[in-house]
Design a protein around this motif. Structure first.
Motif, mmCIF file in Angstrom:
data_model
loop_
_atom_site.group_PDB
_atom_site.id
_atom_site.type_symbol
_atom_site.label_atom_id
_atom_site.label_comp_id
_atom_site.label_asym_id
_atom_site.label_seq_id
_atom_site.Cartn_x
_atom_site.Cartn_y
_atom_site.Cartn_z
ATOM 1 N N HIS A 74 0.861 -1.190 0.000
ATOM 2 C CA HIS A 74 0.000 0.000 0.000
ATOM 3 C C HIS A 74 0.895 1.236 0.000
ATOM 4 O O HIS A 74 1.876 1.292 0.751
ATOM 5 C CB HIS A 74 -0.912 0.033 1.231
ATOM 6 C CG HIS A 74 -1.954 -1.034 1.237
ATOM 7 N ND1 HIS A 74 -3.182 -0.897 0.630
ATOM 8 C CD2 HIS A 74 -1.944 -2.284 1.772
ATOM 9 C CE1 HIS A 74 -3.890 -2.001 0.800
ATOM 10 N NE2 HIS A 74 -3.164 -2.856 1.496
ATOM 11 N N VAL A 111 1.394 4.827 1.140
ATOM 12 C CA VAL A 111 0.865 5.759 2.161
ATOM 13 C C VAL A 111 1.134 7.188 1.697
ATOM 14 O O VAL A 111 2.264 7.673 1.744
ATOM 15 C CB VAL A 111 1.519 5.485 3.530
ATOM 16 C CG1 VAL A 111 0.982 6.456 4.577
ATOM 17 C CG2 VAL A 111 1.254 4.040 3.961
ATOM 18 N N SER A 149 -0.436 7.989 8.331
ATOM 19 C CA SER A 149 -1.431 6.934 8.556
ATOM 20 C C SER A 149 -0.832 5.549 8.327
ATOM 21 O O SER A 149 -1.570 4.580 8.125
ATOM 22 C CB SER A 149 -2.634 7.149 7.627
ATOM 23 O OG SER A 149 -2.215 7.245 6.275
ATOM 24 N N TYR A 206 -2.816 1.933 8.138
ATOM 25 C CA TYR A 206 -2.835 1.080 6.954
ATOM 26 C C TYR A 206 -2.377 -0.334 7.299
ATOM 27 O O TYR A 206 -2.950 -1.331 6.841
ATOM 28 C CB TYR A 206 -1.919 1.657 5.871
ATOM 29 C CG TYR A 206 -2.616 2.584 4.900
ATOM 30 C CD1 TYR A 206 -3.395 2.073 3.865
ATOM 31 C CD2 TYR A 206 -2.494 3.959 5.009
ATOM 32 C CE1 TYR A 206 -4.032 2.910 2.975
ATOM 33 C CE2 TYR A 206 -3.125 4.815 4.114
ATOM 34 C CZ TYR A 206 -3.895 4.287 3.095
ATOM 35 O OH TYR A 206 -4.528 5.115 2.206
ATOM 36 N N TRP A 241 -5.175 -2.140 9.272
ATOM 37 C CA TRP A 241 -6.317 -2.460 8.411
ATOM 38 C C TRP A 241 -5.995 -3.658 7.529
ATOM 39 O O TRP A 241 -6.776 -4.614 7.425
ATOM 40 C CB TRP A 241 -6.674 -1.234 7.548
ATOM 41 C CG TRP A 241 -7.526 -1.566 6.358
ATOM 42 C CD1 TRP A 241 -8.755 -2.152 6.373
ATOM 43 C CD2 TRP A 241 -7.191 -1.354 4.986
ATOM 44 N NE1 TRP A 241 -9.212 -2.309 5.090
ATOM 45 C CE2 TRP A 241 -8.278 -1.831 4.223
ATOM 46 C CE3 TRP A 241 -6.080 -0.800 4.337
ATOM 47 C CZ2 TRP A 241 -8.285 -1.763 2.828
ATOM 48 C CZ3 TRP A 241 -6.091 -0.732 2.950
ATOM 49 C CH2 TRP A 241 -7.175 -1.212 2.213
ATOM 50 N N SER A 242 -4.828 -3.631 6.915
ATOM 51 C CA SER A 242 -4.418 -4.721 6.039
ATOM 52 C C SER A 242 -4.203 -6.017 6.834
ATOM 53 O O SER A 242 -4.637 -7.100 6.412
ATOM 54 C CB SER A 242 -3.125 -4.339 5.312
ATOM 55 O OG SER A 242 -2.746 -5.321 4.385
ATOM 56 N N VAL A 260 3.793 -1.269 3.934
ATOM 57 C CA VAL A 260 3.230 0.084 3.917
ATOM 58 C C VAL A 260 4.344 1.124 3.912
ATOM 59 O O VAL A 260 4.107 2.307 4.156
ATOM 60 C CB VAL A 260 2.285 0.308 5.129
ATOM 61 C CG1 VAL A 260 1.051 -0.554 5.002
ATOM 62 C CG2 VAL A 260 3.004 0.020 6.446
ATOM 63 N N MET A 308 -9.969 6.357 4.487
ATOM 64 C CA MET A 308 -8.655 6.206 3.869
ATOM 65 C C MET A 308 -8.829 5.776 2.418
ATOM 66 O O MET A 308 -9.829 5.140 2.069
ATOM 67 C CB MET A 308 -7.820 5.148 4.598
ATOM 68 C CG MET A 308 -7.368 5.532 5.978
ATOM 69 S SD MET A 308 -6.047 4.437 6.624
ATOM 70 C CE MET A 308 -6.752 2.816 6.399
ATOM 71 N N CYS A 312 -7.712 3.290 -0.547
ATOM 72 C CA CYS A 312 -7.208 1.910 -0.546
ATOM 73 C C CYS A 312 -5.701 1.892 -0.773
ATOM 74 O O CYS A 312 -4.961 1.254 -0.028
ATOM 75 C CB CYS A 312 -7.925 1.097 -1.620
ATOM 76 S SG CYS A 312 -7.268 -0.577 -1.810
ATOM 77 N N SER A 313 -5.241 2.570 -1.822
ATOM 78 C CA SER A 313 -3.812 2.735 -2.098
ATOM 79 C C SER A 313 -3.064 1.427 -2.307
ATOM 80 O O SER A 313 -1.844 1.366 -2.140
ATOM 81 C CB SER A 313 -3.131 3.535 -0.978
ATOM 82 O OG SER A 313 -3.651 4.840 -0.938
#
Length: 639
Positions: free
Chosen positions: A222, A224, A252, A256, A259-260, A376, A434, A436-437
């Motif tokens: 991801h 950031v 963040s 991230y 969440w992942s 991340v 957020m 998704c990225s």
């Protein structure tokens, strides 16, 4: 008796020593992996060819087992020194080698003669210096674990290397073990090539995955957006943690990661994860965030006492602690084959650090089919998958600069051809506000929808980041092979062959880079090389020849902040930056080589010439040169 029952019983009931030896020989052979057996079979020829060499194999491949087998087969009852830089590695080596050999682990206060009542001496490079000084001349083999840590210009290893060269036995060997034979340094006195003369590439990650020794890494990267790194001074060669840590906490990144992670852990029967953080403040913030979700987690740092650290890691291996958050202690010497998720929270300019940390999750274990790598920190987009990393024994002083672009690897994949891999960045906004990225490859999923959030709201990274703003090596390669022969055919060589002095004397800094490349293409050998070390021996010989020409003719090459490939392209195209005299003289040098070499030979010359030109550009050249392979004062004195 467990897995050792066969040899124990067979040897105990057999009275014939020869048969017992055969039984043990084949038992050891059965235990060796394919790549290990190949090295054992080829080891006599390795010893004939090289005195100082590195055995390179991925993390988890079994380098320590190989070293023990080498000692057993080729150095039985001989004197051996084993060095490493960390106490935890010493503990592991002592445990592994003591099974078959007489081992002594040095303490700081040890004195007296070396090898008194033992055959293998274990130590860090800074312990009991008097004993080590006595041991080096006596040793038949010196083994360096995690050999990428060897600093040929550092106080500890320099003393050992010098002792080996000046006082060591003629038939002694200096053998390194590492997964990543490269040092992140621009100091030309501190390059790995000064300690080792060859790299023996023993095994690669993809082969070991195919054999079931390692598992497949599955990357979940991801990007950031709010991680601001551009303002951080990286003149040291990496992001200083004092500046990096506040930037991470402010961003963040941890959100991230959590969440992942919470999505990936639910896909596993028993998640066991390792989290790599920049410093203690980031680790503590991460630990708090993990525990907020009711996940059993712990933290280990360099300050954690060894006994406490070992207890925590044992609980982690048993699955009692799901998430182990670390700072600088798990990237080397830590082995938990049950770890099936790696979370990377440490942006870096060092592919050694990236490769070592991810490699810790790739060991195979019962029921483990893959390892999820949650990144991340933009290391995946910067360096690429760890199984594709390439290593070099030499690095110039600003070699890390290319990695300031957090999409460096993405840019390398896309060179403008249809066959180039295109990568997409998902911009879908999630319920938690957020983006998704997630970064993923185009055409890998149906309708190019994001595999994480299931939507299509992606942009082409290459185009959006304008990664093609400067010419890449692939584009220059095509231009060079096509353009030089064509221009050369139309040239009057009787004119341009005489223009060398004028071209160099009147060249500006940009033109010097172009001429350095052309002269390197002319000078470097077209012969194939078998090892990384041989490659650099040839390249540096050509560089030394060019430096000799320049200092003889009083030409000073000004250091460039970075190596600009577009300057070479400009000269090939008679563009705006390289003037006619320099462009045509340079092409005359290259064209002559094309006439006398095959396409394959020209290809080999081109690849080395790029590296030589890069080094001349970022190091510069003057009568003050004092490099391991070229001393300007000595050269001028020899004329």
């Amino acid at each position: 008796m467990g897995e050792l029952s066969f040899p124990v019983v067979a040897v105990s009931v057999c009275s014939d020593p020869a048969i017992r030896g055969v039984i043990l020989f084949y038992w050891h052979s059965m235990q060796l992996r394919t790549w290990q057996q190949e090295i054992i079979d080829n080891f006599p020829s390795i010893l004939k060819q090289h005195r100082r060499f590195i055995l390179k194999a991925p993390t988890g491949a079994g380098k320590t087992v190989l070293a023990s087998e080498i000692v057993e087969r080729f150095y039985k009852n001989k004197k051996i020194v084993v060095l490493c830089h960390r106490l935890v590695l010493l503990e592991q080596l002592e445990k592994a080698l003591s099974k078959q050999h007489s081992v002594r682990k040095l303490t700081v206060s040890d004195k007296g003669p070396a090898f008194d009542g033992y055959d293998i001496l274990l130590s860090t490079n800074m312990r009991a210096k008097e004993v080590l000084a006595d041991a080096i001349p006596k040793a038949d083999l010196i083994i360096i674990d995690e050999a990428h840590r060897v600093s040929p210009n550092g106080t500890g290893y320099k003393r050992i290397i010098d002792d080996f060269e000046t006082r060591g036995k003629k038939d002694a060997r200096f053998m390194g073990l590492t997964a990543s034979p490269e040092r992140r340094t621009g100091d030309q006195r501190d390059q790995l090539h000064l300690a080792f003369d060859a790299i023996i590439d023993c095994a690669n990650i993809n082969d070991l995955i195919a054999e079931g020794v390692l598992v497949q890494p599955v990357y979940r990267p991801h990007f950031v957006h709010d991680l601001e790194l551009g303002h951080i001074d990286i003149s040291s060669g990496d992001f200083p943690v004092a500046k990096l840590a506040p930037a991470i906490i402010k961003s963040s990144m941890i959100d991230y990661a959590l969440w992942s992670y919470n999505e990936e852990r639910l896909k596993l029967d028993k998640p066991v994860s390792a989290w790599f953080c920049a410093d203690v403040s980031v680790a503590e913030a991460t630990l708090e965030a993990i525990r907020h979700y009711g996940i059993e987690a712990a933290i280990v740092t360099a300050q954690t006492p060894i006994k406490e650290r070992m207890k925590l890691l044992a609980r982690h291996e048993k699955g009692e602690v799901e998430a182990m958050v670390s700072v600088g202690v798990l990237s080397e010497g830590w082995d938990n084959p049950f770890c099936n998720i790696i979370v990377h929270l440490r942006p870096t300019l060092s592919k050694v650090l990236w490769g070592q940390s991810v490699g810790r999750g790739l060991r195979s274990a019962p029921g483990k089919e893959q390892c999820v790598v949650i990144d991340v920190s933009s290391n995946w987009t910067t360096f690429g998958p760890v199984e594709d990393l390439e290593w070099s024994l030499w690095s110039h002083r600003r070699s890390y600069m290319q990695f300031m672009n957090r999409f460096n690897w993405i840019g390398v994949q896309q060179d403008g051809e249809e066959s180039g891999d295109i990568y997409l960045l998902c911009k879908n906004e999630l319920p938690n506000k957020m983006r998704c990225s997630h970064v993923y490859r185009k055409n890998a999923y149906e309708n190019d929808t994001c595999p994480v959030c299931g939507t299509y709201a992606a942009t082409d990274i290459y185009k959006e980041q304008k990664l093609d703003a400067t010419l890449n090596e692939s584009g220059l390669h095509r231009l060079f092979l096509e353009r030089v022969p064509k221009v050369f055919e139309e040239m009057d060589l009787s004119v341009w062959n005489k223009m060398g002095g004028m071209a160099w004397k009147s060249a500006n800094a940009n033109e010097q880079v172009f001429l350095a490349f052309c002269m390197a293409f002319q000078s470097v050998s077209a012969e194939p090389t078998q090892t990384e070390s041989d490659y650099w021996d040839v390249a540096l010989a050509a560089e030394a020849k060019i430096r000799g020409y320049l200092v003889e003719n009083k030409v000073q090459v000004v250091k460039q902040p970075e190596f600009d490939l577009s300057l070479i392209a400009d000269g090939m195209l008679a563009g705006r930056k390289i003037r006619t005299v320099q462009a045509h003289y340079g092409i005359s040098l290259c064209g002559t080589e094309f006439q006398t070499h095959t396409l394959d030979e020209s290809e080999r010359k081109y690849q080395k010439a790029i590296r030589v030109a890069e080094r001349l550009a970022v190091i510069g050249c003057s009568v003050q040169d004092n490099l391991p392979y070229f001393n300007a004062a000595d050269h001028l004195a020899s004329l």
